[in-house]
Design a protein around this motif. Structure first.
Motif, PDB file in Angstrom:
ATOM      1  N   VAL A   6      -4.309   0.533   9.300  1.00 19.03           N
ATOM      2  CA  VAL A   6      -3.356   0.756   8.206  1.00 19.03           C
ATOM      3  C   VAL A   6      -3.822  -0.128   7.057  1.00 19.03           C
ATOM      4  N   PRO A   7      -3.992   0.448   5.881  1.00 20.06           N
ATOM      5  CA  PRO A   7      -4.546  -0.375   4.793  1.00 20.06           C
ATOM      6  C   PRO A   7      -3.656  -1.580   4.489  1.00 20.06           C
ATOM      7  N   ALA A   8      -4.295  -2.728   4.371  1.00 20.37           N
ATOM      8  CA  ALA A   8      -3.540  -3.961   4.105  1.00 20.37           C
ATOM      9  C   ALA A   8      -3.844  -4.449   2.704  1.00 20.37           C
ATOM     10  N   LEU A  44      -2.784   7.360   4.423  1.00 19.19           N
ATOM     11  CA  LEU A  44      -1.398   7.258   4.896  1.00 19.19           C
ATOM     12  C   LEU A  44      -1.088   8.469   5.771  1.00 19.19           C
ATOM     13  N   THR A  45      -0.014   8.367   6.508  1.00 24.37           N
ATOM     14  CA  THR A  45       0.392   9.506   7.326  1.00 24.37           C
ATOM     15  C   THR A  45       1.877   9.753   7.125  1.00 24.37           C
ATOM     16  N   LEU A  46       2.229  11.006   7.207  1.00 18.32           N
ATOM     17  CA  LEU A  46       3.652  11.349   7.122  1.00 18.32           C
ATOM     18  C   LEU A  46       4.245  11.519   8.503  1.00 18.32           C
ATOM     19  N   GLY A  47       3.377  11.495   9.488  1.00 20.19           N
ATOM     20  CA  GLY A  47       3.844  11.641  10.870  1.00 20.19           C
ATOM     21  C   GLY A  47       4.215  10.294  11.445  1.00 20.19           C
ATOM     22  N   PRO A  48       4.228  10.213  12.759  1.00 17.69           N
ATOM     23  CA  PRO A  48       4.619   8.951  13.392  1.00 17.69           C
ATOM     24  C   PRO A  48       3.665   7.826  13.033  1.00 17.69           C
ATOM     25  N   HIS A  49       4.221   6.639  12.991  1.00 19.07           N
ATOM     26  CA  HIS A  49       3.421   5.443  12.729  1.00 19.07           C
ATOM     27  C   HIS A  49       2.443   5.248  13.898  1.00 19.07           C
ATOM     28  N   HIS A  64       0.843  -1.182   0.000  1.00 18.62           N
ATOM     29  CA  HIS A  64       0.000   0.000   0.000  1.00 18.62           C
ATOM     30  C   HIS A  64       0.892   1.250   0.000  1.00 18.62           C
ATOM     31  N   PRO A  65       0.399   2.363  -0.570  1.00 21.03           N
ATOM     32  CA  PRO A  65       1.201   3.585  -0.571  1.00 21.03           C
ATOM     33  C   PRO A  65       1.718   3.980   0.813  1.00 21.03           C
ATOM     34  N   ALA A  66       0.951   3.683   1.848  1.00 23.68           N
ATOM     35  CA  ALA A  66       1.408   4.044   3.199  1.00 23.68           C
ATOM     36  C   ALA A  66       2.736   3.357   3.494  1.00 23.68           C
ATOM     37  N   THR A  67       2.854   2.114   3.088  1.00 20.41           N
ATOM     38  CA  THR A  67       4.092   1.369   3.331  1.00 20.41           C
ATOM     39  C   THR A  67       5.215   1.897   2.440  1.00 20.41           C
ATOM     40  N   LEU A  68       4.875   2.226   1.204  1.00 24.18           N
ATOM     41  CA  LEU A  68       5.899   2.759   0.293  1.00 24.18           C
ATOM     42  C   LEU A  68       6.464   4.072   0.840  1.00 24.18           C
ATOM     43  N   VAL A  69       5.578   4.901   1.355  1.00 22.38           N
ATOM     44  CA  VAL A  69       6.021   6.194   1.880  1.00 22.38           C
ATOM     45  C   VAL A  69       6.938   6.005   3.100  1.00 22.38           C
ATOM     46  N   ARG A  70       6.525   5.110   3.989  1.00 19.16           N
ATOM     47  CA  ARG A  70       7.355   4.904   5.187  1.00 19.16           C
ATOM     48  C   ARG A  70       8.708   4.313   4.816  1.00 19.16           C
ATOM     49  N   ASP A  71       8.689   3.411   3.830  1.00 24.38           N
ATOM     50  CA  ASP A  71       9.958   2.837   3.393  1.00 24.38           C
ATOM     51  C   ASP A  71      10.862   3.930   2.814  1.00 24.38           C
ATOM     52  N   ASP A  96      -4.346  17.040  18.390  1.00 21.02           N
ATOM     53  CA  ASP A  96      -3.076  16.563  18.939  1.00 21.02           C
ATOM     54  C   ASP A  96      -2.489  15.542  17.953  1.00 21.02           C
ATOM     55  N   ALA A  97      -1.336  15.004  18.290  1.00 16.10           N
ATOM     56  CA  ALA A  97      -0.636  14.135  17.326  1.00 16.10           C
ATOM     57  C   ALA A  97      -1.458  12.899  16.945  1.00 16.10           C
ATOM     58  N   PRO A  98      -2.036  12.174  17.911  1.00 15.11           N
ATOM     59  CA  PRO A  98      -2.841  11.014  17.491  1.00 15.11           C
ATOM     60  C   PRO A  98      -4.025  11.414  16.608  1.00 15.11           C
ATOM     61  N   GLU A  99      -4.624  12.560  16.919  1.00 10.67           N
ATOM     62  CA  GLU A  99      -5.747  12.991  16.083  1.00 10.67           C
ATOM     63  C   GLU A  99      -5.275  13.310  14.669  1.00 10.67           C
ATOM     64  N   ARG A 100      -4.130  13.933  14.578  1.00 10.56           N
ATOM     65  CA  ARG A 100      -3.587  14.244  13.250  1.00 10.56           C
ATOM     66  C   ARG A 100      -3.349  12.954  12.464  1.00 10.56           C
ATOM     67  N   MET A 101      -2.803  11.984  13.177  1.00 11.35           N
ATOM     68  CA  MET A 101      -2.523  10.710  12.516  1.00 11.35           C
ATOM     69  C   MET A 101      -3.836  10.072  12.020  1.00 11.35           C
ATOM     70  N   ARG A 102      -4.851  10.100  12.854  1.00  9.80           N
ATOM     71  CA  ARG A 102      -6.133   9.531  12.443  1.00  9.80           C
ATOM     72  C   ARG A 102      -6.722  10.316  11.272  1.00  9.80           C
TER      73      ARG A 102
END
Lengths: 508, 1115
Positions: free
Chosen positions: B1109-1111, B991-996, B841-848, B977-983
């Protein structure tokens, strides 16, 4: 200060069939179709993540040892009626919010029944005594009472319930989703806005909120503050009154002795309807028979009225048509009421009288046809099928034409005098030709019931029809037009599934 | 004598219920020497019908039932090739001018053009019946006269007898009219199915065609089950009063002499310069290319080229190669990356012409695998092109160059007189689609239909051995209806178990009916699609060979036959396939070229060479070519054999890399340790079902690591298996083995190849095994060695790769790995712009990519384009996410937004909402994602402001430049806050660009003893550990014995988990459904690969709800 009592019976289908007390997961499953679905669960099952709407297979995976019970609509209805009977002791201003909520206006009842809190306690105790677990919300406004019942809040005594409601999570608003505003959808938006509690919603500036969400936003804000203005309760049918029940000791032999009791009940009811400007839109009579189960009858007059004599005649007809098979030990009478429809007096007569005459006629026809359920007495509606005699019976309505589902094939049709029902025939074939695609009745001797046998001189056909193979009422038949040696032409039918012959009709 | 002239097959698409083969077989069984197939509006089923009739020994008559302007359907039969061509031409015209797909109609005044065709007046939907119904006898007579004038001497009045009153009345009128006008009568049964039992299927089809259910279909369904293929003797009795109508069937059959054997198709001959023939021009081009590719052109290469050119000339295929060369030349001219794959890579001519990029001489590839005289088949060349617009550009070029119909206006003056069209793809009912549609027709709830579809697609045929009653059974039964529905005991055990597990009662009558119908629908055509890239070219007008019709895509024309039909009738196609990775490479290379000067970019100019591995290049004497081109259209620009690339591959750092990013590939790479291009070829080929089930992977890897000696099953095989250390890994090796040890001829080897091909067959492999054993026994090969050889070969029945194909793919592996390593920003942007593709998924590509130092910037209304873009941010490769990553944002709106912001930046929310037609959901998604930060607002401010801005002030004020006045008070909403941003990130872009998400739970997890993915490397083999993470992939390969492979991702990387079937059964629900898991198990370390063997599995229940996280599961 608390004027409104909201009562919520959570997981009503489960409570109707199982009730509390089980230590293991219990589910109520809708088993009507090929794939059972969970409709209610007990707390143990909920803790395992099982919720209503889940398939039985999913639920089984989560709770392999769970106990499943089949949904019982009759038991649910009984429970609802029981609840109504219970609540009727406390206030006659009771709104039912289907499927499992009730709202009572307790104004003025304190002097008779004590403080509102005491009434709430008594409701809970009475329900508990019947094995019903419920949640009560007591508040000065209807919205606050409903929210409190859902959240399990203690009674709200303040005139302004906002403070009491403030800590509730914003999702609680979804409980009012059937009150004219899609509160559940707005809950999602409030959560995106970071508003976690009703207090946060209540604190939003109203003008800014109106600019963004319009009236719906303002409604939600008012509800979050426990304000009633604008709260629209659903247009639910008025709750049926509790059944008029009576036990007969000794049991009544036959149904005639029952009539005085029925007449008395109906007259009393009629007086109440008169007072409340209501009229009877339906009634149901249930009789408990000695060792023979129950007898029941439903009646829905075409127009709601409050004439006890007409209603009594209907019940009398029904009892005469289908007399109870054993002595009557108990009777229960439910009535369903509506606001009466006003009829304008007709130029040539009284419409209401016409109505009554028609009703009486239909009832007599049903007696004559031994058709208590009205399956053969009403108006036929043709079905859009290849089967030529496919129709359904619908209640006869004076002003509604019995239209077919779709255009029925037109065309030149010779006049056929149809036999209803088609009598079965016996055909003696002289010798069936081996190569025939279907057994032609030409030359066969035809035995009609109560008639002399006739030989078929000529036959035209077969006209072959079959269909509805995907149901249990599949058919496959051959029709033949025949001319008898003694003159006269008829239409015969060979049912290919039953392997039997019938006389469909005679050509004029 | 009676023969059926008016039969329709299931290729009439929802208008008939029998396959052409069923009709042919039943006709043969009824001793009917001739059968006419008239499918609706085309000749879709003609090739299969033609072949089936030839097989069973009856003569096929071909035609079509064409829709007319008044809605009637006119049956037409071709009497000669000219008649067939006229019919095809008219049907093509009808389809191509239709306003919508399937709405084509013929005008009555066009019918005169159908010379050499016989017309029948048809059934209840025929023109005669329509005229009778509309205007009585007078109108019917007028219609007949009109048809008689259009088909002088070729019109027959058709009579059918299905035991229906209305039909008898119609027949009575038709006979009278025919006699009055002196027209011949003809009998038919208007066949719609082969046996009465198939009437159920036709009724289901009728419902599907009318988008209704069986209960609601009413008189749209057939009144009885009489339209089956009926025996001549029965028809003779039925029409005993009209012997002329029966005799006319034979008369018509005698007049119809056309057969598809006489199709008259020819492949186009591209223009060649004066003085050249196709062969000499091909030779010229080949040697010109070879001199560029092979420098110097040595004797070995010259010998191979001569051999190939001789075969090509002998088979008359020069034109075919010239057409392909023309397409490749077009791609080169227009900077479109293109590469031949498949067996074409075995040809030195293809390599010389630039069609393929792999040197077959250097790699010692078998030319006969591509083309042989013995096989007598057209070669199959697949061209890989970048998927999307560029591939479409090439397809439109072929239309234009070879005279396709859709873009005829744009065809150049040089266009040949030929024609081009896409090959069709017949979409047939599979268990899943059949279950879905049957459930709809039976009025079952949609959720139940979906569940049935899942079960049937996993468990196979629903009724096991029970088929719907065959025509033989029906013939025996004659009168009574076949058994319907089936009994519960008829359901195949896996389906019954699957249904019970899914909570469906398998014995419920509706389910039994549904299963019966699903079974009966299997393999029947549903509709005509478009092949992924096959184009058919013809020398004459293609519309005279087969009717053409518009495809669903604009500017596309398809023929009515699929690729199997084309192959059977000798129609030649060129496959122009779209490959996502080609598009990624093309975009990446273009971005590299745009960003950096060539030298800086590490793009070394034209110094690349054909990939054949260093050792192979030495062997062939190949040198880097000096061909001109552009960097974005040629992978030869990449420097070969970069050690850093191989180091990356050895470390299995391959997320996003073509073909080697799967779990199995990543587990093999550290053991394989590729060091050369040929290692990549092996790597691509080794992780396939064939080598895996043949137990060939581990022996190869052990031998490669020196853990076991290299040996071959028999000394004769030593030269064949030397390069793969005695282990056969490629199809070519197996063919050579069979030829060497069992004396297989080229034809037998070809049979073996087919058995190993895409439509692999265990049964055919079993038959071939006997031949192999016999051949080896003749050569005295001992039992043990013979068994080993047999095992190697038969395992390929489960699918193995040809070496040439693996080599083509290996080139893409190398190229994608090179770009990931040296240009990770450009590579990531291209990958993100071509999703969905690949394994992650793009989320994984971005984190990689972030772990590799790429700075990924968020979506912004002030900086983002629709696509992701690249650049440098403080000397670090940076990727700006495109607006395409805003969930729910329509592409049209996104591109409009990008255009607007390039013209003038947005001043505020009012300005944004006024200039861009955002709907509320799109506006909220942009605000929630933080894309409006450039407007000076936090996310919550933006969410607050955009709601007000969305409510337009009305047309009077809409054009005012000033923003609408708002209360200036700041937003009353709390900031995220950070968790809300992530959600919010996950909700709005996936996907998120912040913390996993796991980073927010790390402290708690660490306290509970949970390790991270990278922690696992520090623990010993066999140690019991626990990890937690988001499930990003679940895999359960067919040949893995029910083992589930999962990838768990956390903020440090990816952990590999293996779940054995027993564990899976215990934790099935959580394992398959929970988005985050905690898994305890034993650590397995082997060959540098770390896996966790799961023992207990539980859903992760964090304090704050984590977004899923999309699988990418079970792909």
């Amino acid at each position: 200060m608390s004027r409104f009592l909201a009562v919520w019976v959570p997981e009503l289908p489960w409570q109707a069939v199982a009730g509390g007390g089980a230590a293991h997961p219990q589910l109520v499953v809708e088993c009507g179709g090929p794939a059972p679905v969970v409709v209610a669960v007990n707390p143990q099952a909920r803790r395992l993540g099982i919720t209503a709407g889940m398939s039985w297979a999913q639920a089984r995976l989560r709770a392999p040892g769970g106990e499943a019970r089949e949904r019982a609509p009759a038991a649910e209805q009984r429970l609802r009626e029981e609840m109504l009977a219970l609540l009727d002791h406390f206030s006659d201003r009771c709104h039912a919010l289907p499927p499992e909520r009730w709202l009572l206006d307790l104004a003025g009842m304190e002097r008779l029944l004590g403080p509102a809190m005491e009434m709430a306690r008594r409701v809970q105790a009475a329900a508990a005594a019947r094995g019903i677990a419920l949640r009560c919300g007591l508040a000065p406004t209807r919205a606050a009472a409903l929210l409190a019942a859902h959240a399990g809040l203690p009674p709200i005594q303040d005139a302004d319930p906002a403070a009491a409601l403030a800590p509730l999570p914003v999702e609680t608003l979804a409980a009012l989703s059937d009150c004219g505003v899609d509160a559940a959808a707005l809950c999602g938006l409030f959560q995106r806005w970071g508003l976690a509690t009703l207090g946060a919603v209540a604190a939003l500036p109203p003008r800014a909120l109106a600019e963004r969400l319009g009236r719906a936003g303002l409604h939600c804000r008012r509800w979050a503050r426990g304000e009633d203005r604008g709260l629209l309760l659903p247009a639910a049918p008025p709750p049926p009154p509790c059944p008029l029940t009576h036990s007969f000791e000794p049991a009544l032999e036959g149904w005639l002795p029952l009539l005085p009791w029925l007449e008395q009940q109906l007259r009393q009811q009629a007086a109440e309807w008169e007072r409340g400007d209501r009229a009877c839109a339906g009634l149901r009579l249930e009789l408990r028979l000695d060792g023979h189960g129950d007898w029941h009858h439903r009646h829905a007059p075409p127009l709601a009225h409050r004439d006890p004599r007409r209603l009594l005649r209907q019940l009398e007809t029904a009892l005469a048509l289908q007399p109870p098979a054993a002595p009557i030990t108990a009777a229960a009478l439910w009535t369903h009421t509506l606001r009466p429809r006003r009829l304008q007096g007709g130029l040539f007569g009284d419409d209401a009288l016409e109505e009554e005459n028609r009703e009486r006629l239909l009832a007599r026809l049903r007696v004559l046809l031994l058709d208590p359920e009205g399956q053969r007495c009403g108006a036929p509606r043709l079905r859009d099928l290849h089967r030529p005699d496919a129709f359904v019976m619908i209640p006869w309505q004076p002003h509604a034409l019995a239209r077919p589902d779709a255009a029925v094939p037109a065309g030149v049709r010779p006049a056929l005098r149809a036999c209803r029902p088609s009598p079965a025939l016996t055909l003696d074939f002289p010798a069936l030709p081996a190569a025939a695609e279907a057994a032609s009745p030409a030359g066969a001797l035809c035995h009609l019931p109560r008639r002399r046998p006739e030989r078929v001189l000529r036959a035209w056909g077969p006209w072959r029809n079959s269909g509805q193979w995907w149901t249990d009422s599949a058919w496959s038949r051959d029709e033949w037009d025949v001319e008898f040696a003694g003159g006269g032409r008829s239409r015969l039918l060979f049912d290919r599934r039953l392997r039997r012959w019938f006389l469909l009709g005679t050509y004029d | 004598m009676f023969v059926e002239l008016h039969a329709a097959s299931a290729f009439s698409f929802l208008r008939a219920a029998a396959l052409p083969e069923e009709l042919a077989e039943r006709a043969a069984a009824l001793e009917m020497p001739v059968l006419g197939l008239l499918d609706a509006d085309g000749v879709y089923g003609a090739p299969r019908f033609h072949l089936a009739c030839r097989r069973v020994g009856i003569r096929p008559l071909l035609g079509a039932e064409a829709a007319l302007e008044d809605g009637a359907r006119l049956p037409l039969l071709a009497t000669s090739r000219a008649g067939y061509q006229n019919l095809c031409r008219l049907l093509s015209r009808m389809h191509l001018r239709a306003p919508a797909l399937g709405e084509g109609k013929l005008f009555y005044n066009e019918l005169a053009g159908l010379r050499d065709c016989i017309a029948l007046t048809g059934d209840e939907r025929g023109p005669l019946a329509a005229a009778l119904a509309a205007g009585g006898m007078a109108a019917a007579r007028q219609r007949l006269e009109q048809l008689a004038a259009a088909f002088p001497g070729h019109l027959y009045v058709e009579l059918q007898r299905h035991f229906l009153r209305e039909q008898a009345e119609r027949n009575h009128a038709a006979v009278g009219l025919a006699r009055a006008l002196h027209l011949p009568l003809v009998a038919s049964n208007g066949v719609r199915y082969a046996t009465p039992a198939q009437r159920t299927v036709l009724d289901v089809f009728t419902c599907l065609r009318h988008h209704t259910s069986l209960d609601a279909a009413g008189r749209r369904l057939t009144p009885n089950a009489q339209r089956f293929l009926t025996a001549p003797s029965v028809m003779a009795r039925r029409f005993h009063d009209l012997p002329g109508a029966l005799a006319a069937t034979g008369e018509i059959a005698a007049r119809c002499a056309f057969s598809l054997d006489d199709l008259g198709y020819q492949f186009p001959q591209p223009p060649v310069p004066a003085g050249h023939t196709s062969d000499s021009w091909l030779r010229h081009l080949t040697y010109a290319g070879a001199r560029r590719r092979y420098r110097p052109l040595r004797e070995r290469a010259r010998r191979q080229l001569e051999h190939e050119l001789a075969v090509i000339a002998k088979l008359g295929l020069a034109g075919y190669f010239l057409v392909l060369d023309d397409i490749m030349e077009y791609c080169r001219r227009h900077c479109i990356l293109a590469q031949g794959r498949g067996s074409a890579a075995n040809s030195a001519v293809c390599y010389s012409l630039g069609i393929t990029a792999v040197d077959p001489i250097g790699m010692d590839l078998l030319f006969e695998r591509f083309l042989s005289e013995e096989r007598g088949e057209w070669p199959d060349i697949d061209l890989d092109l970048p998927s999307g617009e560029l591939r479409e550009q090439v397809i439109q070029h072929v239309y234009a160059q070879y005279g396709g119909h859709a873009p005829a206006e744009s065809a150049p003056a040089t266009a040949t007189a030929g024609a081009a069209a896409m090959t069709a793809n017949v979409i047939t009912y599979r268990p899943r689609s059949a279950a879905r549609e049957v459930a709809k027709v039976l009025d079952l709830p949609p959720a139940l239909g979906a569940r049935l579809a899942r079960v049937l697609s996993a468990a196979g045929p629903p009724l096991g051995a029970l088929r719907p009653p065959s025509w033989q059974e029906t013939l025996r039964q004659r009168g009574p209806l076949p058994r319907f529905p089936p009994a519960p005991g008829d359901i195949s055990p896996p389906v019954a178990a699957g249904l019970a597990q899914a909570g469906v009662d398998p014995a419920h009558p509706q389910i039994l009916r549904c299963l019966y119908l699903c079974h009966a629908l299997q393999d029947l055509p549903r509709h005509l699609g478009q092949h992924s890239g096959g184009m058919v070219l013809s020398r004459g007008p293609l519309a005279e060979v087969v009717p053409l019709q518009p495809a669903a895509m604009p500017n596309r024309v398809v023929i009515q036959w699929d690729k199997e039909d084309c192959a059977a009738l000798g129609l030649i196609k060129v496959d122009l396939l779209g490959l996502g990775m080609m598009a990624v490479l093309q975009d990446s290379l273009a971005a590299v070229r745009d960003r950096l000067p060539r030298a800086q970019a590490g793009v070394p100019g034209p110094s690349g060479q054909g990939r054949g591995g260093a050792d192979q290049r030495e062997a062939s004497g190949a040198e880097p070519p000096a061909k001109a081109g552009c960097a974005c259209a040629d992978l030869d620009w990449l420097p070969p054999e970069d050690p850093a690339v191989y180091r990356m591959l050895c470390a299995a750092d391959t997320v996003g890399v073509f073909q080697v990013e799967s779990r199995a590939q990543m587990a093999t790479l550290p053991r394989m340790r590729p060091r050369s291009f040929y290692d990549l070829v092996i790597e691509v080929a080794i992780i396939r079902p064939g080598p895996i089930t043949g137990d060939l992977v581990n022996p190869y890897l052990r031998r490669r690591a020196g853990e076991e000696p290299v040996r071959v099953p028999h000394p004769l095989l030593e030269p064949i298996l030397r390069r793969t250390l005695g282990v056969p890994l490629f199809q070519e090796q197996l063919l050579k083995m069979a030829m060497t040890v069992a004396g297989f001829t080229g034809g037998q080897a070809e049979e073996l190849r087919r058995a190993m091909g895409f439509k692999r067959s265990r049964q055919r492999m079993a038959e071939i095994e006997h031949q192999l054993r016999a051949g080896m026994a003749e050569r005295g090969i001992a039992d043990a060695a013979a068994d080993e050889i047999i095992r190697s070969i038969t395992s390929f029945a489960l699918y193995g790769f040809p070496e040439s194909h693996a080599a083509s793919f290996a080139l893409l592996v190398y190229a994608s790995a090179y770009l990931k390593l040296h240009f990770p920003g450009e590579f990531l942007a291209a990958l993100l712009n071509h999703q969905p593709m690949g394994f992650y998924h793009p989320a994984t590509l971005v984190r990689d990519a972030q772990r590799h130092g790429v700075r990924v910037l968020p979506v912004s209304v002030a900086a983002s384009d629709w696509d992701c873009t690249t650049g440098l941010k403080q000397a670090v490769p940076a990727v700006r996410l495109g607006l395409r990553y805003v969930a729910g944002l329509r592409e049209k709106v996104g591109r409009h937004l990008a255009r607007e912001r390039r013209q003038r930046p947005f001043a505020n929310f009012e300005d944004l909402c006024r200039r861009v037609p955002l709907n509320p959901l799109e506006a909220r998604a942009l605000a929630g994602l933080g894309a409006c930060a450039a407007l000076g607002a936090t996310r919550r401010d933006a969410l607050w402001q955009i709601e007000a801005a969305q409510r337009a002030p009305g047309p009077l004020y809409a054009e005012l430049p000033e923003p609408r006045l708002h209360p200036d008070a700041p937003s009353p909403l709390p900031e995220m806050d950070a968790p809300e941003r992530m959600r919010a990130d996950f909700a709005a872009s996936g996907l998120t660009l912040g913390p996993h998400p796991l980073a927010f739970e790390r402290q708690r997890l660490r306290a509970q003893g949970c390790l991270t993915a990278t922690d696992l490397r520090r623990h010993r083999h066999g140690e019991r550990v626990e990890v937690a993470g988001a499930v990003i992939a679940r895999q359960r390969p067919e040949n893995a014995g029910g083992v589930l492979f999962m990838s768990l991702e956390d903020e440090t990387g990816i952990a590999n988990v293996i779940v054995w079937p027993a564990v899976l059964d215990r934790f099935r629900l959580d394992c398959l459904a929970a988005p985050h898991l905690r898994i305890r198990g034993r650590l397995q370390r082997r060959g540098g690969v770390t896996n966790l063997l799961a023992e207990s599995i539980a859903p992760l229940t964090p304090a704050a709800a984590l977004p899923a996280v999309p699988a990418r599961d079970f792909r």
